[in-house]
Design a protein around this motif. Structure first.
Motif, PDB file in Angstrom:
ATOM      1  N   UNK A 238      21.810  33.809 -57.639  1.00  0.00           N
ATOM      2  CA  UNK A 238      21.256  33.802 -56.271  1.00  0.00           C
ATOM      3  C   UNK A 238      19.833  33.291 -56.334  1.00  0.00           C
ATOM      4  N   UNK A 239      19.467  32.429 -55.416  1.00  0.00           N
ATOM      5  CA  UNK A 239      18.106  31.919 -55.337  1.00  0.00           C
ATOM      6  C   UNK A 239      17.538  32.204 -53.958  1.00  0.00           C
ATOM      7  N   UNK A 240      16.359  32.836 -53.915  1.00  0.00           N
ATOM      8  CA  UNK A 240      15.741  33.150 -52.627  1.00  0.00           C
ATOM      9  C   UNK A 240      15.385  31.869 -51.875  1.00  0.00           C
ATOM     10  N   UNK A 241      14.932  30.878 -52.618  1.00  0.00           N
ATOM     11  CA  UNK A 241      14.569  29.620 -51.966  1.00  0.00           C
ATOM     12  C   UNK A 241      15.781  29.002 -51.272  1.00  0.00           C
ATOM     13  N   UNK A 242      16.939  29.065 -51.936  1.00  0.00           N
ATOM     14  CA  UNK A 242      18.142  28.495 -51.351  1.00  0.00           C
ATOM     15  C   UNK A 242      18.560  29.220 -50.085  1.00  0.00           C
ATOM     16  N   UNK A 243      18.462  30.550 -50.090  1.00  0.00           N
ATOM     17  CA  UNK A 243      18.809  31.328 -48.892  1.00  0.00           C
ATOM     18  C   UNK A 243      17.881  30.946 -47.734  1.00  0.00           C
ATOM     19  N   UNK A 244      16.603  30.839 -48.038  1.00  0.00           N
ATOM     20  CA  UNK A 244      15.634  30.459 -46.997  1.00  0.00           C
ATOM     21  C   UNK A 244      15.923  29.059 -46.464  1.00  0.00           C
ATOM     22  N   UNK A 245      16.172  28.118 -47.366  1.00  0.00           N
ATOM     23  CA  UNK A 245      16.433  26.736 -46.954  1.00  0.00           C
ATOM     24  C   UNK A 245      17.651  26.646 -46.052  1.00  0.00           C
ATOM     25  N   UNK A 246      18.752  27.286 -46.455  1.00  0.00           N
ATOM     26  CA  UNK A 246      19.979  27.186 -45.671  1.00  0.00           C
ATOM     27  C   UNK A 246      19.843  27.911 -44.338  1.00  0.00           C
ATOM     28  N   UNK A 247      19.143  29.044 -44.316  1.00  0.00           N
ATOM     29  CA  UNK A 247      18.937  29.746 -43.035  1.00  0.00           C
ATOM     30  C   UNK A 247      18.210  28.833 -42.048  1.00  0.00           C
ATOM     31  N   UNK A 248      17.168  28.168 -42.506  1.00  0.00           N
ATOM     32  CA  UNK A 248      16.404  27.313 -41.604  1.00  0.00           C
ATOM     33  C   UNK A 248      17.255  26.156 -41.088  1.00  0.00           C
ATOM     34  N   UNK A 249      18.136  25.610 -41.909  1.00  0.00           N
ATOM     35  CA  UNK A 249      18.990  24.506 -41.448  1.00  0.00           C
ATOM     36  C   UNK A 249      20.028  25.011 -40.445  1.00  0.00           C
ATOM     37  N   UNK A 250      20.602  26.182 -40.709  1.00  0.00           N
ATOM     38  CA  UNK A 250      21.603  26.712 -39.773  1.00  0.00           C
ATOM     39  C   UNK A 250      20.982  27.026 -38.410  1.00  0.00           C
ATOM     40  N   UNK A 251      19.702  27.398 -38.399  1.00  0.00           N
ATOM     41  CA  UNK A 251      19.043  27.695 -37.124  1.00  0.00           C
ATOM     42  C   UNK A 251      18.914  26.461 -36.239  1.00  0.00           C
ATOM     43  N   UNK A 252      18.949  25.272 -36.841  1.00  0.00           N
ATOM     44  CA  UNK A 252      18.802  24.049 -36.055  1.00  0.00           C
ATOM     45  C   UNK A 252      20.092  23.639 -35.347  1.00  0.00           C
ATOM     46  N   UNK A 253      21.207  24.274 -35.702  1.00  0.00           N
ATOM     47  CA  UNK A 253      22.492  23.916 -35.077  1.00  0.00           C
ATOM     48  C   UNK A 253      22.651  24.683 -33.773  1.00  0.00           C
ATOM     49  N   UNK A 254      22.964  24.016 -32.679  1.00  0.00           N
ATOM     50  CA  UNK A 254      23.122  24.721 -31.391  1.00  0.00           C
ATOM     51  C   UNK A 254      24.202  25.795 -31.477  1.00  0.00           C
ATOM     52  N   UNK A 255      23.902  27.023 -31.039  1.00  0.00           N
ATOM     53  CA  UNK A 255      24.909  28.106 -31.104  1.00  0.00           C
ATOM     54  C   UNK A 255      26.108  27.859 -30.180  1.00  0.00           C
ATOM     55  N   UNK A 256      25.947  26.948 -29.207  1.00  0.00           N
ATOM     56  CA  UNK A 256      27.063  26.667 -28.295  1.00  0.00           C
ATOM     57  C   UNK A 256      28.285  26.116 -29.032  1.00  0.00           C
ATOM     58  N   UNK A 257      28.054  25.443 -30.145  1.00  0.00           N
ATOM     59  CA  UNK A 257      29.183  24.903 -30.911  1.00  0.00           C
ATOM     60  C   UNK A 257      30.082  26.025 -31.410  1.00  0.00           C
ATOM     61  N   UNK A 258      29.460  27.077 -31.940  1.00  0.00           N
ATOM     62  CA  UNK A 258      30.247  28.212 -32.428  1.00  0.00           C
ATOM     63  C   UNK A 258      30.928  28.938 -31.274  1.00  0.00           C
ATOM     64  N   UNK A 259      30.219  29.064 -30.145  1.00  0.00           N
ATOM     65  CA  UNK A 259      30.815  29.746 -28.984  1.00  0.00           C
ATOM     66  C   UNK A 259      32.030  28.992 -28.474  1.00  0.00           C
ATOM     67  N   UNK A 260      31.925  27.669 -28.426  1.00  0.00           N
ATOM     68  CA  UNK A 260      33.063  26.862 -27.968  1.00  0.00           C
ATOM     69  C   UNK A 260      34.256  27.013 -28.908  1.00  0.00           C
TER      70      UNK A 260
ATOM     71  N   UNK B  68      35.960  30.309 -28.280  1.00  0.00           N
ATOM     72  CA  UNK B  68      36.799  30.252 -27.075  1.00  0.00           C
ATOM     73  C   UNK B  68      38.124  29.546 -27.347  1.00  0.00           C
ATOM     74  N   UNK B  69      38.101  28.618 -28.310  1.00  0.00           N
ATOM     75  CA  UNK B  69      39.345  27.924 -28.678  1.00  0.00           C
ATOM     76  C   UNK B  69      40.175  28.719 -29.669  1.00  0.00           C
ATOM     77  N   UNK B  70      39.704  29.900 -30.030  1.00  0.00           N
ATOM     78  CA  UNK B  70      40.497  30.759 -30.908  1.00  0.00           C
ATOM     79  C   UNK B  70      40.169  30.665 -32.382  1.00  0.00           C
ATOM     80  N   UNK B  71      39.109  29.976 -32.743  1.00  0.00           N
ATOM     81  CA  UNK B  71      38.761  29.837 -34.163  1.00  0.00           C
ATOM     82  C   UNK B  71      38.138  31.131 -34.675  1.00  0.00           C
ATOM     83  N   UNK B  72      38.491  31.514 -35.889  1.00  0.00           N
ATOM     84  CA  UNK B  72      37.893  32.689 -36.518  1.00  0.00           C
ATOM     85  C   UNK B  72      36.527  32.352 -37.097  1.00  0.00           C
TER      86      UNK B  72
END
Length: 282
Positions: free
Chosen positions: A153-175, A178-182
């Motif tokens: 486990x690398x703390x730097x990697x966790x931080x890096x990936x968290x920051x990238x995931x924050x840039x993705x609009x949450x509406x994509x996951x919500x949609x 709604x389509x039934x994806x887990x």
């Protein structure tokens, strides 16, 4: 025109040390002491690169380096991606505290933890001949696990990936929900493809760092020389080699050791450019 001239000059400066490493291994004693000094050898010793594999345990060093580095890189990418996604997308008790710990942990260099980790592995219960109390054997020392587990486990990697995931609009996951994806399907099929540049960056950083990692591997393999990796093996040649011919052999081994990094960078270069463009847009 001036811009391209500057870029060409900068590229030449970056390439020069690597070119000198490859060419330096080709010089025989006559070229080393030539007057006036000559950069390109008069009689290149092309066979030096074949001698590296005949006279040194390069095969074993390469195998150990590949096993350790690839395993650590894969573990860090998986753990960092999943932990970063959880911290970025899910609200749960302790989320903020965990993130502060991730950020704070980056202030402490790894060598501060070498002694505690060494004893944890040495006295691991029921491992390497140890009893339930961790006594009687050598624990995990002298195994691939000792080289790999401290870096899973690398703390730097966790931080890096968290920051990238924050840039993705949450509406994509919500949609997708709604389509039934887990949740796992959203993570695997929607989120991961969108963070490929971050995955490439993390893969490159982890691979380069652990391909060249020296201190921990040197510590753990003192009693298990069969597990030595390329940096440790080449470093230990310094005391064993005295004449110029053997020094050239060591330089050739160094030149060979950087080839996997160059190949990996070439494979991931396109994604690196995408990451740079994305960071510039932000």
């Amino acid at each position: 025109m001036l811009k391209y001239t500057g870029l060409t000059f900068g590229a030449a400066l970056m390439i020069l040390p690597f070119a000198d490493m490859f060419i330096g291994a080709l010089r025989g004693p006559r070229d080393v002491f030539a007057t006036p000094p000559r950069y390109w050898p008069s009689d290149p010793q092309w066979g030096i690169y074949a001698r590296v594999f005949r006279e040194l345990p390069m095969g074993a060093w390469l195998f150990n380096s590949v096993v350790v580095t690839v395993t650590i890189t894969a573990l860090q990418v998986v753990t960092s991606t999943m932990a970063g996604y959880a911290l970025a997308r899910f609200r749960f008790a302790g989320n903020g505290t965990i993130f502060r710990l991730v950020v704070g942990a980056q202030m402490f260099p790894f060598f501060l933890f070498i002694i505690p980790i060494f004893f944890i592995l040495r006295f691991a219960p029921l491992m390497g001949g140890n009893d339930i109390m961790g006594q009687g054997g050598s624990g995990l020392l002298g195994t691939y696990a000792a080289l790999i587990l401290p870096f899973a486990v690398t703390w730097y990697g966790v931080f890096l990936m968290r920051q990238f995931f924050l840039t993705i609009p949450p509406d994509l996951a919500e949609a997708a929900r709604l389509d039934g994806a887990g949740e796992f399907r959203i993570f695997r099929s929607i989120m991961l493809p969108l963070v490929k540049p971050a995955l490439a960056t993390l893969t490159m950083f982890a691979f380069v760092y652990h391909w060249n990692e020296f201190i921990w591997t040197m510590t753990v393999t003192r009693t298990a020389p069969e597990l030595q990796t390329l940096p440790v093996g080449i470093y230990l040649l310094q005391g064993a080699f005295e004449d110029l011919d053997q020094k050239a052999l060591q330089q050739a081994a160094l030149a060979i050791s950087i080839l996997p990094v160059i190949v990996l960078f070439g494979l991931l270069q396109r994604l690196f450019v995408s990451a740079d463009i994305a960071s510039g847009v932000k």
